[in-house]
Design a protein around this motif. Sequence first.
Motif, short mmCIF file in Angstrom:
data_model
loop_
_atom_site.label_atom_id
_atom_site.label_comp_id
_atom_site.label_asym_id
_atom_site.label_seq_id
_atom_site.Cartn_x
_atom_site.Cartn_y
_atom_site.Cartn_z
N PHE A 17 26.86 -5.45 -18.20
CA PHE A 17 28.18 -6.06 -18.32
C PHE A 17 28.26 -7.38 -17.56
N ASP A 18 27.48 -7.49 -16.47
CA ASP A 18 27.50 -8.73 -15.69
C ASP A 18 26.91 -9.90 -16.48
N GLN A 19 26.17 -9.60 -17.55
CA GLN A 19 25.64 -10.67 -18.39
C GLN A 19 26.72 -11.29 -19.28
N ILE A 20 27.79 -10.53 -19.50
CA ILE A 20 28.92 -11.02 -20.29
C ILE A 20 30.01 -11.57 -19.38
N LEU A 21 30.32 -10.84 -18.32
CA LEU A 21 31.41 -11.23 -17.41
C LEU A 21 30.85 -12.08 -16.27
N THR A 22 30.21 -13.17 -16.63
CA THR A 22 29.64 -14.08 -15.64
C THR A 22 30.76 -14.91 -15.00
N PRO A 23 30.51 -15.47 -13.81
CA PRO A 23 31.53 -16.33 -13.20
C PRO A 23 31.96 -17.47 -14.11
N GLN A 24 31.01 -18.04 -14.83
CA GLN A 24 31.33 -19.17 -15.72
C GLN A 24 32.19 -18.71 -16.89
N ALA A 25 31.88 -17.53 -17.45
CA ALA A 25 32.68 -17.01 -18.57
C ALA A 25 34.09 -16.67 -18.10
N LEU A 26 34.22 -16.10 -16.92
CA LEU A 26 35.54 -15.77 -16.39
C LEU A 26 36.35 -17.03 -16.11
N GLU A 27 35.68 -18.08 -15.66
CA GLU A 27 36.38 -19.35 -15.43
C GLU A 27 36.89 -19.91 -16.76
N PHE A 28 36.09 -19.75 -17.79
CA PHE A 28 36.49 -20.21 -19.12
C PHE A 28 37.73 -19.43 -19.60
N LEU A 29 37.71 -18.11 -19.43
CA LEU A 29 38.85 -17.29 -19.80
C LEU A 29 40.09 -17.66 -18.99
N GLU A 30 39.88 -17.95 -17.73
CA GLU A 30 40.99 -18.32 -16.86
C GLU A 30 41.64 -19.61 -17.35
N MET A 31 40.84 -20.56 -17.78
CA MET A 31 41.37 -21.81 -18.32
C MET A 31 42.23 -21.55 -19.55
N LEU A 189 35.07 -14.75 -24.75
CA LEU A 189 33.73 -14.28 -24.37
C LEU A 189 32.72 -14.50 -25.48
N TYR A 190 33.12 -14.21 -26.73
CA TYR A 190 32.19 -14.41 -27.84
C TYR A 190 31.84 -15.89 -28.00
N PHE A 191 32.84 -16.73 -27.98
CA PHE A 191 32.60 -18.16 -28.17
C PHE A 191 31.77 -18.74 -27.03
N PHE A 192 32.12 -18.40 -25.80
CA PHE A 192 31.44 -18.97 -24.64
C PHE A 192 29.95 -18.63 -24.66
N HIS A 193 29.62 -17.41 -24.98
CA HIS A 193 28.21 -16.97 -24.90
C HIS A 193 27.39 -17.30 -26.14
N ASN A 194 28.04 -17.54 -27.28
CA ASN A 194 27.27 -17.58 -28.53
C ASN A 194 27.42 -18.83 -29.38
N ALA A 195 28.39 -19.69 -29.09
CA ALA A 195 28.65 -20.82 -29.98
C ALA A 195 27.41 -21.71 -30.14
N LYS A 196 26.83 -22.11 -29.03
CA LYS A 196 25.67 -23.02 -29.11
C LYS A 196 24.45 -22.33 -29.69
N GLU A 197 24.28 -21.04 -29.39
CA GLU A 197 23.15 -20.30 -29.95
C GLU A 197 23.29 -20.19 -31.47
#
Length: 532
Positions: A17-31, A189-197
């Motif tokens: 789960f920590d691979q999805i809920l990374t600090p960077q992803a949480l910051e993105f959600l916070e924004m 979460l989906y967009f942050f982790h997968n858009a560029k891939e």
Amino acid sequence: MILESTAEVKATLKKGFDQILTPQALEFLEMLHHKFEPRRQELLKRRTKQQEKLHHGHTLDFLPETKEVRSSSWKVGSIPDDMQLRRVEITGPVDRKMVINALNSGADVFMADFEDATSPTWENVVQGQLNLRDAIRRDIDFTVQNGKTYRLREKVAVLNVRPRGWHLLEKHLLIGGQEIAASLFDFGLYFFHNAKELLSRKSGPYFYLPKLESHLEARLWNDVFVAAQEALHLPIGTIKATVLIETITAAFEMDEILYELREHIVGLNAGRWDYIFSAIKKFRKRTDVLFPDRTDITMQVPFMKAYTSLLVKTCHKRGAHAMGGMAAFIPNRHDPGVNENAFKKVRADKAHEAQAGFDGTWVAHPDLVPVARDEFDKVLGDKPHQKEVLCEHVQVQAEELTNFAIHGGKITEAGLRLNIHVGIMYIGSWLCGTGAAAIHNLMEDAATAEISRAQVWQWLHQPHTTTADGQEITEARVLQLIQEETNHIKEEIGLAKFKNCHFERASQLFSELVLSTCFVDFLTLPAYKYID
């Protein structure tokens, strides 16, 4: 820029789960939360105000203030190559086995569903994100107890993702002490982790947007898309979306919804089951509107025919795909007779959609993929779609969209029992962590369960409603049938499953939903407090 994070995960972080809920992803959600939560709240209040107007006799109509949008000439933006052919789309939850099977199904598109087909337990939604991340990178497999292993084939369906609707919250992630919108959680979460891939693999971040009630809600999604793309330094228009027209209010604003999302949208979908639920819900207190058994509300009744005809015309006028509705049948491997009859109905349904101008359709089971494809192949031939069919002869008036007269429709004892049975069965399944439940050869999800409980509520609360045999639908009668159907379910599934999956609670919750004088907008709202 957020100087200090206020994101707080209120749940256990299981392996991975920590691979999805990374600090960077949480910051993105916070924004996203800080930027858009106030508008989401305003739009939900707007829904409530509109509902009150309908209760007091207000009628739905096309918006006078957006007449220019409907009458002027414009088209939606470019559509990616891998979203041109959408003849058959399969939908389902985001569990690992389903993701593999759906991508391998032979369908053109797989809509991975965090909404109606997924019970939003913490494990389901975060593990679902992991499953999709792994599938995109082709690093996914699944082994069942008998040792059989599932892996992706070389050619798979194009992945689309449906986040939860604007009305839902994700209680396990707090931003400044406030629960985040489930829509932003799933999308972000989906967009942050997968858009560029996805872009590196010559595809893209593609979404289905559920339960919009107005073009203003589409505008909110568009602004979310713009902010997300800017944050990841991606060109505007990278995200592509299909909007489900599954509320009766949205049917009056299809042009406007396409216009608001014109840089990002590729089509509209006729979400038939939610649409029926929306019609019942919006007009539930009107004494001049009483819906018959749900089996009588077919695609050929006046208000459903008007809505789908208008959808095809609107989409093709603007260069967008028009997508047909769900075939919910689940093949029965032990009863060929049931299958023969059901396949006949599915073929007729899909033939009608193809002939009406739709560019593709939905199924819930891999065995239906070739059935649906065959009917669209007959009409489309080697064309990827039929957007050249402009349906200029179609002229749908506002009153046709609310013509709820259903010739020959009846409220029957069997229909009342079926609604109670399905409602309890589905809620029990949902509480047990399964959001798409096979019940009597049909794939029931939240939308079909909503029809069931909304019908029982309307029949009970409309004065002196009777079944076809002349018996009045009273509270005492409904309570008796709920108890009888609860006992039938106990016998059907066995005592152990009945207890372990909280069917007693499901029965109680169904009772509360239909007996309360206050209609709950979505059954998943009170049910959510019972899942972890």
